[in-house]
Design an enzyme around this catalytic site. Structure first.
Site, PDB file in Angstrom:
ATOM      1  N   CYS A 182       1.846 130.988 -19.483  1.00 26.61           N
ATOM      2  CA  CYS A 182       1.603 130.171 -20.671  1.00 26.61           C
ATOM      3  C   CYS A 182       2.058 128.738 -20.405  1.00 26.61           C
ATOM      4  CB  CYS A 182       2.362 130.790 -21.839  1.00 26.61           C
ATOM      5  SG  CYS A 182       2.818 129.662 -23.134  1.00 26.61           S
ATOM      6  N   CYS A 200       5.063 127.754 -22.381  1.00 26.72           N
ATOM      7  CA  CYS A 200       6.275 128.386 -21.854  1.00 26.72           C
ATOM      8  C   CYS A 200       6.733 127.664 -20.593  1.00 26.72           C
ATOM      9  CB  CYS A 200       6.013 129.854 -21.522  1.00 26.72           C
ATOM     10  SG  CYS A 200       5.465 130.808 -22.946  1.00 26.72           S
ATOM     11  N   ASP A 208     -19.407 106.871   7.586  1.00 29.01           N
ATOM     12  CA  ASP A 208     -19.187 106.316   8.921  1.00 29.01           C
ATOM     13  C   ASP A 208     -20.210 106.979   9.847  1.00 29.01           C
ATOM     14  OD1 ASP A 208     -17.892 104.990  11.064  1.00 29.01           O
ATOM     15  OD2 ASP A 208     -16.795 106.830  11.530  1.00 29.01           O
TER      16      ASP A 208
END
Length: 706
Positions: free
Chosen positions: A16, A19, A395
């Site tokens: 959670c 939490c 490149d």
């Protein structure tokens, strides 16, 4: 005194987001702790200061969190049906059903009420403890909202609905935990790729050792069909190795003496003896795991928005609930029971679970899936940015081309001169250079058996973007661009012809005149053209090739690759300037390079993408995104994954808020009950997490547009 010790721990049972924030705050308040930073996506916490595992578990006792050392193997979670929290929910549900049947035959209803109360206590006592502690400290999170709602329902005599809220909320939390565990397993599976022990030869004695005991310079013996436990270099044997776990390559790669191999890859049909070159903590796989876990701690822009929104959202919901529960009875003569009940329903439906989890689950899942497909994304911000890129610059050497140039022509301009003499002089100078084309001249000299190693070049100097110079036996030599010399019409004709054939021309001569030209060709990668076509199909508005090569060669390679624009004869600072200009016109520009050269341009781009990150520390450290294999085909896949992630996050946020709004509208006619409110919240959380987990199924070969 020195800096307080920094230590990292893994957390079990963290699902959670609210939490997580509370646990981080508790750890920061521990005696002896200077600071703490929690990585919710990777389920890890960094603690600066003195704190034991027992102290940390005490700080996480409200959620029964278990703490492990970072290097300790985290135990696999128990099956869903065996987890203690879920067993309590099952007992609570049985009591609820039993009480409902009792209520049908009861006259006064006290027995069924007692059954409902038992169901509430069985399924929600840990919720109440946390909720009441929060109330005392004026902390308002989802546990607080649920506790107030359930206690309120009990006071109003709505025992059945209070029990239903407890059970549905517990189911919602269990599903949230399951979804986060599943998302994290995409990284956990990477940690289990490499074996934990290997057959090692040390001082002529062979024995099986744990990877932590293996040292560099040990010889690892890898039998056919076995996985490699360590990074190293093949010293004996020939085989093919499946590197999909590291690079995402679908086909096994041939390996023979002097070839590099990686931990976590699978040996094919041959016996290999490998010289171990890195300790277990330094292997490419270990670095990938570390960087991916760190990436999950980086907050994406959408996540930052959700966190900021949720900060104001929860207090607003509490004020709305108070208003609904108090204003009609006090000022409009409304029924107290009815309006307090409606206020409690608002508290329940206002729980921000689905909203808070909408972004992190999607980000964690997408980054983990990308890593399994050979793409290292170093943060949610880069994952989101890539999806909105409108231009990509490449490149040339080593990105669009193979980066292994070969000498194709050697023409003497001064016919009376000896060709071998000038090749030897060029090689003697180029052995001091790290330019990609230098290797082609050295290979050609070695192929011809030219003795250049005994030639001493003094006063060596690199002429940025032009070539090199040095002194041999008192004479100054130049090797590099034809622009270094005065070129005759005849020599210019030869040079133009070679450049039109797509070859790079290297001129050799003295301060007085041009003596010879060497033509070097670098083949375009087979995957480049297809990858760029796919990028155009995805709607990338502009693709550009950047190179220091001459215009003729650049045009030939650029046309073969299919890019929109070609910029040639660029110095490193020119590439940086070009990227800055493109950002003004296209706003968001990605740069693709090898992670070593063109570092300023990679850093200046919106997203810097390095090719061939496997085994290249520089690419892993400097790039925002690393394609672990030298395969541009991974780029369209990553763009599609990024766009799908953004799309899913937007869907999650929109759906979460829409459900809340719909539920609030249902309050006016009195349609919103407590059980319907929690069911709506649980349903939203479930749909948001399942929607995010769709990203686990995203594969390179699959169409992600749906």
């Amino acid at each position: 005194m020195g800096e307080p010790q920094l230590k990292i721990y893994r957390i079990e049972g963290l699902s959670c987001a609210n939490c997580a924030a509370k646990f981080e705050k508790n750890v920061k308040e521990l005696q002896g702790v200077e600071d703490a930073k929690l990585n919710f996506g990777a389920s890890k916490i960094s603690v600066q200061g003195a704190a034991t595992i027992a102290d940390l578990e005490k700080a996480g006792a409200f959620e029964n969190l278990k703490i492990r050392d970072e290097d300790a193997r985290v135990s696999k979670p128990e099956p869903f049906w065996k987890q203690k929290a879920n067993i309590k929910v099952l007992i609570s549900a049985i009591l609820l059903v039993f009480s409902w049947f009792l209520s049908k035959g009861e006259a006064d209803g006290w027995l069924s009420a007692a059954g409902y109360a038992a169901a509430i206590l069985a399924g929600g006592y840990s919720l109440f403890i946390t909720g009441i502690q929060n109330l005392v400290r004026f902390r308002f999170d989802m546990h607080t909202l649920m506790t107030v709602a359930i206690i309120g329902a009990a006071f109003l005599g709505e025992w059945a609905e209070g029990a239903a809220v407890v059970i549905l909320f517990a189911i919602s939390e269990a599903l949230e935990k399951y979804s986060m565990d599943k998302a994290r397993r995409s990284i956990g599976s990477l940690m289990d790729i490499a074996p934990k022990e290997a057959l090692i030869r040390r001082d002529g004695v062979e024995s099986v050792m744990a990877v932590a005991d293996i040292r560099t310079e040990d010889i690892m013996i890898v039998k056919p069909g076995k996985k490699l436990a360590m990074d190293g270099v093949v010293v004996r044997g020939t085989s093919t190795v499946n590197q999909a776990a590291i690079t995402g390559e679908s086909m096994p790669v041939p390996k023979t003496e002097a070839d590099e191999v990686f931990a976590g890859t699978l040996n094919g049909e041959g016996l290999l003896e490998v010289l171990v070159t890195k300790l277990v903590k330094d292997t490419t796989l270990s670095k990938i795991i570390h960087l991916v876990e760190e990436a999950q701690a980086e907050r994406a822009p959408s996540q930052a928005f959700v966190d900021k929104f949720a900060k104001y959202y929860t207090p607003a919901i509490i004020l709305i609930a108070l208003g609904i529960g108090l204003i009609p009875p006090v000022f409009l003569n409304g029924d107290w029971s009815e309006w307090i009940y409606r206020g409690l329903a608002v508290l329940v439906v206002g729980c921000p679970c689905a909203l808070v989890i909408s972004t992190p689950v999607a980000i964690v899942t997408a980054i983990g899936n990308a890593a399994k497909n050979g793409v290292l994304i170093k943060g949610g911000v880069y994952l989101e940015e890539l999806g909105s890129i409108s231009a990509i610059a490449f490149d040339k050497t080593g990105t669009l081309t193979k980066g292994v140039p070969q000498v194709t022509d050697f023409l003497m301009i001064a016919e009376q001169e000896n060709q071998e003499k000038w090749l030897a002089a060029a090689a003697a100078l180029e052995k001091n250079s790290d330019h990609p084309l230098a290797s082609a001249i050295l290979r050609e000299a070695d192929r011809r058996g030219t003795d250049y190693r005994s030639i001493k070049a003094d006063y060596f100097q690199s002429l940025t973007g032009k070539g090199i110079r040095g002194e041999i036996d008192g004479m100054v030599y130049f090797v590099g661009s034809p622009k270094l010399f005065h070129v005759t019409d005849e020599a210019d004709e030869h040079i133009s012809r070679l450049q039109k054939e797509g070859k790079t021309v290297i001129a050799i001569g003295t301060e007085e005149s041009l003596k010879a030209v060497i033509a070097v060709a670098d083949e375009i990668r087979e995957s480049s053209k297809e990858a760029i076509r796919k990028l155009h199909d995805l709607g990338i508005q502009k693709t550009i090739m950047l190179t220091g090569d001459n215009e003729g060669t650049a045009q030939t390679i650029g046309r073969k690759a299919g890019v929109h624009a070609i910029e040639s004869e660029l110095l490193p600072e020119d590439k940086l300037t070009f990227i800055k200009q493109e950002k003004i016109s296209h706003q968001k520009v990605a740069m693709v390079g090898d992670g070593v050269n063109d570092a300023p341009a990679l850093a200046a781009s919106t997203v810097g993408i390095a090719m061939g990150g496997a085994g290249t520390d520089t690419a892993l450290e400097t790039a925002d995104i690393a394609l672990m294999a030298d395969d541009l085909q991974k780029l369209p896949f990553t763009v599609k994954l990024s766009r799908k992630t953004i799309r899913i996050i937007k869907q999650n946020i929109s759906f979460s808020l829409a459900i809340k709004l719909l539920a609030l509208i249902m309050i006016a006619p009195g349609w919103l009950t407590l059980w319907l409110a929690i069911f709506a919240d649980m349903g939203a959380t479930l749909i948001v997490t399942l929607n995010s987990l769709r990203l686990l199924k995203a594969e390179e070969q699959r169409d992600l547009s749906k």
